[in-house]
Design an enzyme around this catalytic site. Structure first.
Site, PDB file in Angstrom:
ATOM      1  N   HIS A  17       0.842  -1.203   0.000  1.00 21.88           N
ATOM      2  CA  HIS A  17       0.000   0.000   0.000  1.00 21.88           C
ATOM      3  C   HIS A  17       0.875   1.250   0.000  1.00 21.88           C
ATOM      4  O   HIS A  17       0.626   2.195  -0.753  1.00 21.88           O
ATOM      5  CB  HIS A  17      -0.890   0.054   1.251  1.00 21.88           C
ATOM      6  CG  HIS A  17      -1.937  -0.986   1.339  1.00 21.88           C
ATOM      7  ND1 HIS A  17      -2.150  -1.705   2.495  1.00 21.88           N
ATOM      8  CD2 HIS A  17      -2.859  -1.431   0.446  1.00 21.88           C
ATOM      9  CE1 HIS A  17      -3.156  -2.536   2.308  1.00 21.88           C
ATOM     10  NE2 HIS A  17      -3.595  -2.400   1.069  1.00 21.88           N
ATOM     11  N   LYS A  41     -16.583  -6.218   4.832  1.00 23.77           N
ATOM     12  CA  LYS A  41     -15.459  -6.431   5.733  1.00 23.77           C
ATOM     13  C   LYS A  41     -15.647  -5.569   6.982  1.00 23.77           C
ATOM     14  O   LYS A  41     -14.746  -4.902   7.436  1.00 23.77           O
ATOM     15  CB  LYS A  41     -14.141  -6.023   5.064  1.00 23.77           C
ATOM     16  CG  LYS A  41     -13.774  -6.790   3.832  1.00 23.77           C
ATOM     17  CD  LYS A  41     -12.456  -6.256   3.289  1.00 23.77           C
ATOM     18  CE  LYS A  41     -12.009  -6.950   2.040  1.00 23.77           C
ATOM     19  NZ  LYS A  41     -10.751  -6.392   1.524  1.00 23.77           N
ATOM     20  N   ARG A  91      -2.301  -6.401  -7.989  1.00 24.79           N
ATOM     21  CA  ARG A  91      -1.274  -7.409  -7.751  1.00 24.79           C
ATOM     22  C   ARG A  91      -1.308  -8.509  -8.794  1.00 24.79           C
ATOM     23  O   ARG A  91      -0.285  -9.047  -9.173  1.00 24.79           O
ATOM     24  CB  ARG A  91      -1.468  -8.050  -6.377  1.00 24.79           C
ATOM     25  CG  ARG A  91      -1.205  -7.129  -5.227  1.00 24.79           C
ATOM     26  CD  ARG A  91      -1.568  -7.795  -3.939  1.00 24.79           C
ATOM     27  NE  ARG A  91      -2.998  -8.076  -3.978  1.00 24.79           N
ATOM     28  CZ  ARG A  91      -3.728  -8.422  -2.946  1.00 24.79           C
ATOM     29  NH1 ARG A  91      -3.178  -8.575  -1.777  1.00 24.79           N
ATOM     30  NH2 ARG A  91      -5.018  -8.635  -3.071  1.00 24.79           N
ATOM     31  N   SER A 129      -3.125  -7.446   3.358  1.00 24.14           N
ATOM     32  CA  SER A 129      -3.381  -7.268   4.792  1.00 24.14           C
ATOM     33  C   SER A 129      -3.693  -8.602   5.457  1.00 24.14           C
ATOM     34  O   SER A 129      -3.310  -8.840   6.598  1.00 24.14           O
ATOM     35  CB  SER A 129      -4.533  -6.282   4.996  1.00 24.14           C
ATOM     36  OG  SER A 129      -4.167  -5.001   4.548  1.00 24.14           O
TER      37      SER A 129
END
Length: 166
Positions: A17, A41, A91, A129
C-alpha cells in the site's frame, strides 16, 4: 490541481500500500488516502479511526498526502471531494477482474470519475493485509510486510484479537 483518491480498507496498511501511495503522490498534486468502510469487511482488526492514524504515521513525510475515512460510496466521496481520479493497486489478474468491475460501477455512479491502476512492484505482489495478519499471528518477522513504524501495533493488536477476527 490534480487530486486523486486512493481508497481501501488498509487493515493494516502494508508496504505494498505504501509503495502505491508514494508512487501516486508523485503523479498527483494531492492524494487522499481514504479508509473506506466496506460493508463486506465490517469487522476489521483495526477500527477505521485506528487505520487512519496508522496511515498518517507512515505518510507523515509526504506533504501532499492526506488521510481520511468514509462510510459512503467511493463515487460519492470523490464527487464531494472534487476528485475525478481513483487510484487502485493491482497485484494479479484476479485483482484486475474485481477492480475493473468496481471502476465501471464507480463511473456509472459518477460519470466524471476515472480509475487509474498502478501495478504492484513484484516484491509486493504476494502481500496483502490478510497475509500480514496471518504472519503476525504466528510471530513471523513483519519487517518485509508492514512499515517499521507500525510493526508493534500490528503485533499487539493481533495478539489481543479473537482468532475468528483474523
Amino acid at each position: 490541481m490534480r487530486r486523486a483518491i486512493y481508497p481501501g480498507s488498509f487493515d493494516p496498511v502494508t508496504l505494498g500500500h505504501l509503495d502505491v501511495i508514494k508512487r501516486a503522490a508523485v503523479i498527483f498534486d494531492e492524494l487522499i488516502v481514504c479508509v473506506s468502510v466496506n460493508s463486506a469487511k465490517d469487522s476489521g482488526l483495526f477500527s477505521p479511526e485506528e487505520r487512519v492514524e496508522l496511515i498518517r504515521r507512515v505518510t507523515e513525510d509526504l506533504p501532499n498526502v492526506t488521510v481520511d475515512c468514509s462510510r459512503e460510496l467511493v463515487a460519492n466521496y470523490a464527487r464531494r471531494n472534487r476528485s475525478r481520479v481513483l487510484v487502485k493497486g493491482l497485484r494479479a489478474v484476479s485483482d484486475y477482474e474485481t477492480e475493473i468491475q468496481m471502476a465501471m460501477i464507480n463511473a456509472k455512479l459518477n460519470a466524471k470519475l476515472d480509475t487509474v491502476f498502478l501495478y504492484t512492484r513484484p516484491k509486493y505482489a504476494y502481500l496483502s493485509s490478510t497475509v500480514v495478519k496471518e504472519m503476525a499471528r504466528y510471530g513471523a518477522d513483519l519487517s518485509d510486510f508492514v512499515p517499521r513504524q507500525i510493526i508493534e501495533e500490528v503485533r499487539a493488536k493481533v495478539a489481543a484479537a479473537d482468532p475468528r477476527e483474523l
